[in-house]
Design an enzyme around this catalytic site. Structure first.
Site, PDB file in Angstrom:
ATOM      1  N   CYS A 192      48.653  26.458 -19.971  1.00 46.38           N
ATOM      2  CA  CYS A 192      49.739  26.657 -19.000  1.00 46.38           C
ATOM      3  C   CYS A 192      51.098  26.726 -19.677  1.00 46.38           C
ATOM      4  O   CYS A 192      52.104  27.024 -19.043  1.00 46.38           O
ATOM      5  CB  CYS A 192      49.765  25.532 -17.977  1.00 46.38           C
ATOM      6  SG  CYS A 192      48.366  25.583 -16.866  1.00 46.38           S
TER       7      CYS A 192
ATOM      8  N   CYS B 221      58.787  24.959 -22.070  1.00 46.71           N
ATOM      9  CA  CYS B 221      60.024  25.716 -21.871  1.00 46.71           C
ATOM     10  C   CYS B 221      61.227  24.776 -21.840  1.00 46.71           C
ATOM     11  O   CYS B 221      61.094  23.565 -21.952  1.00 46.71           O
ATOM     12  CB  CYS B 221      59.940  26.519 -20.580  1.00 46.71           C
ATOM     13  SG  CYS B 221      59.668  25.520 -19.125  1.00 46.71           S
TER      14      CYS B 221
ATOM     15  N   CYS C 105      57.799  21.117 -14.036  1.00 46.68           N
ATOM     16  CA  CYS C 105      58.172  20.418 -15.267  1.00 46.68           C
ATOM     17  C   CYS C 105      58.532  18.968 -14.969  1.00 46.68           C
ATOM     18  O   CYS C 105      58.201  18.066 -15.742  1.00 46.68           O
ATOM     19  CB  CYS C 105      59.359  21.099 -15.938  1.00 46.68           C
ATOM     20  SG  CYS C 105      58.970  22.739 -16.562  1.00 46.68           S
TER      21      CYS C 105
END
Lengths: 392, 144
Positions: free
Chosen positions: B33, B58, B102
């Site tokens: 992922c 990220c 996140c």
């Protein structure tokens, strides 16, 4: 102004000064509609036709085979939907590849919902279509083959001549999305047996929102945009005169000093690849090493994720792109990187740097210098890198 | 697209690293992922004395990890358990909707590390008995 390094030329390019200068009068004093009878309008018809001739010349085509559109996506949609609907009685099977641009892929998906059948060809590990697969995929009811000239992400150039021959042999229309190839590769539509070709001006220093579709003489496809009689009754809508003039100038300039420019861009590309491979460990080059666009570099850095890489590059005023899922908002990384067999984690760490004649050796060296720092910094934060170090 | 706070925590992440003699280590997410968070805790007398993280992911994944460590450092186990994904996102002045997962990962990293601590030290922590860590988070997380 602060130093800014633009290495995302596959996304778009700036409009060249010479191009802009030719365009500007058509926004103000030369605003006439080309369809009008009076001079202010009819004079613009002449300009549109001049631009058409320039596009035709660049492709080895006749000017009557060039139709202006609003860009690459429209050209792809028109070519594929137009051919599919025109030849529906003859068959309903289309062949394309897994690595096409979404303008082609999603058009094909749409057609599947309309009852067409589509074969999406695999590519090899470099991203090249396997000709045997293509031959095997051809059926009696195949009406169209659409294979991109060169891939936008990994730069791989397809064996277009061979594909054109196969299509011709089987009497099947051949469309190619040449959006990335124009200005980077010399194209002769007759030599390559191309029936339909899409192009877009903003990829070669022309303006955004204008493109063209080449339609071989004798090839009939349905219209996509219905309306007035513009573009010989095939594409309605008042001509984007400024854009079309810009497209003409841009394509003319793109093939001026072509060999020299290409040699220069290839030297930058190879310098960039070589320096990255030399200075950074756990890196792989995506796409074919030589059979690739002159300006395309696509690499994957293991153990790090593309979006954080892009953010850090941006903070250093370097513009690039990535095939990571996080940059697209979707769940999966780039379909192209997955199609060449990359695992999800490697695809997440991809970086595309696309060069043009405006980049310099010094910029290449600077970018590598920054990349070394950034990749190391992100790896120091990465639990995946930690594991590798432990294993060593 | 990111708030200044996200960018600050991304560029200058707090508490990056490992704790060699950690009392609890949690790892959540998966490489497929595109994000993995690993969190190390040093716990003394029920207080989180030190915390470090390592993250593959990220910009917002890195910023969320960093913020999560700040939110629990020096806090009691109970206090750390109260840190929700919303709290992490709010402390960062918000995350774009597609990046909310996140912050979920950050909350789970804390809980996963505490669970590891409770197992290693045979300490019962209420609220962690039935916890499930969802590696496939992208596909389930509802945006709030």
């Amino acid at each position: 102004m602060e130093r800014y390094i633009y290495m995302d030329n596959a996304a778009t390019t700036p409009v060249k000064k010479e191009v802009l200068e030719e365009m500007l009068p058509f926004f103000t004093e030369k605003y006439g509609n080309p369809s009008s009878v009076y001079k202010l309008g009819s004079a613009n018809r002449v300009e549109v036709e001049k631009a058409r001739e320039k596009v035709a010349l660049a492709l080895g085509a006749d000017k009557s085979e060039i139709y202006f559109t609003a860009g690459g996506s429209e050209s792809d949609n028109w070519a594929i939907k137009g051919a599919a609907y025109k030849y529906r009685d003859k068959g309903n099977h289309i062949i394309t590849t897994k690595i096409e641009h979404h303008a082609v892929l999603n058009t094909c998906k749409y057609l599947e919902k309309q009852g067409f059948e589509v074969t999406y060809l695999d590519v090899d590990e470099d991203g090249i279509v396997k000709l045997d697969d293509l031959k095997r995929a051809i059926r009696d009811n195949t009406i169209l083959i659409s294979v991109m000239f060169a891939n936008n992400e990994i730069g791989t150039i397809q064996p277009i001549k061979e594909i054109g021959e196969i299509a011709k042999e089987h009497n099947i229309l051949f469309h190619t999305d040449a959006v990335q190839a124009i200005g980077s590769i010399k194209i002769d539509v007759n030599e390559l047996n191309i029936d339909l070709l899409s192009l877009s001006a903003h990829k070669f220093f022309g303006p955004k929102g204008v493109g063209a579709l080449y339609i071989r003489k004798g090839v009939r496809i349905d219209n996509l945009i219905s309306g007035g009689g513009q573009e010989r009754n095939k594409r309605a809508g008042t001509e984007n005169v400024a854009g079309i003039v810009g497209l003409g100038k841009a394509i003319e300039l793109a093939y001026e000093n072509f060999e020299e420019k290409n040699k220069y861009i290839i030297s930058l590309r190879d310098r960039l690849i070589e320096k990255i491979e030399k200075n950074i460990k756990y890196v792989r080059l995506n796409g074919h090493r030589t059979q690739r666009l002159p300006g395309n570099v696509n690499v994957s850095f293991e153990f790090i994720e593309g979006e954080s890489l892009l953010l850090m590059l941006d903070l250093n005023n370097i513009a690039a792109s990535s095939g990571s899922a996080c940059t697209s908002g979707s769940l999966d990384p780039s379909h192209v990187l997955l199609a060449i067999g990359l695992s999800h984690e490697i695809a997440h760490g991809s970086l595309r740097l696309s060069l043009s004649e405006l980049n310099t050796e010094e910029e290449v060296d600077y970018v590598v210098e920054k990349l070394v720092e950034i990749v190391d910094r992100l790896r120091q934060m990465s639990p995946l890198y930690e594991k590798i170090k432990e294993e060593k | 697209m990111y708030s200044e706070k996200v960018m600050d925590h991304f560029m200058n992440p707090r508490n990056v690293g490992e704790i060699p003699d950690a009392d609890g280590i949690g790892e959540v997410g998966n490489a497929k992922c595109g994000d993995i968070m690993k969190m190390y805790l040093k716990i003394n007398d029920g207080i989180i004395e030190d915390v470090k993280f390592k993250t593959f992911g990220c910009g917002s994944a890195i910023a969320s990890s960093s913020m999560a460590t700040e939110l629990i450092k020096g806090k009691t186990i109970d206090e750390a358990l109260q840190v929700t994904n919303k709290a992490v996102a709010e402390a960062l002045d918000g995350l774009p909707p597609v990046k909310m997962h996140c912050s979920v990962l950050a909350e789970q990293a804390i809980k996963s590390a505490l669970l590891d601590y409770s197992k290693r030290h045979n300490v019962k922590i209420e609220g962690l008995e039935d916890i499930e860590f969802d590696d496939d988070h992208h596909h389930h997380v509802e945006e709030e």
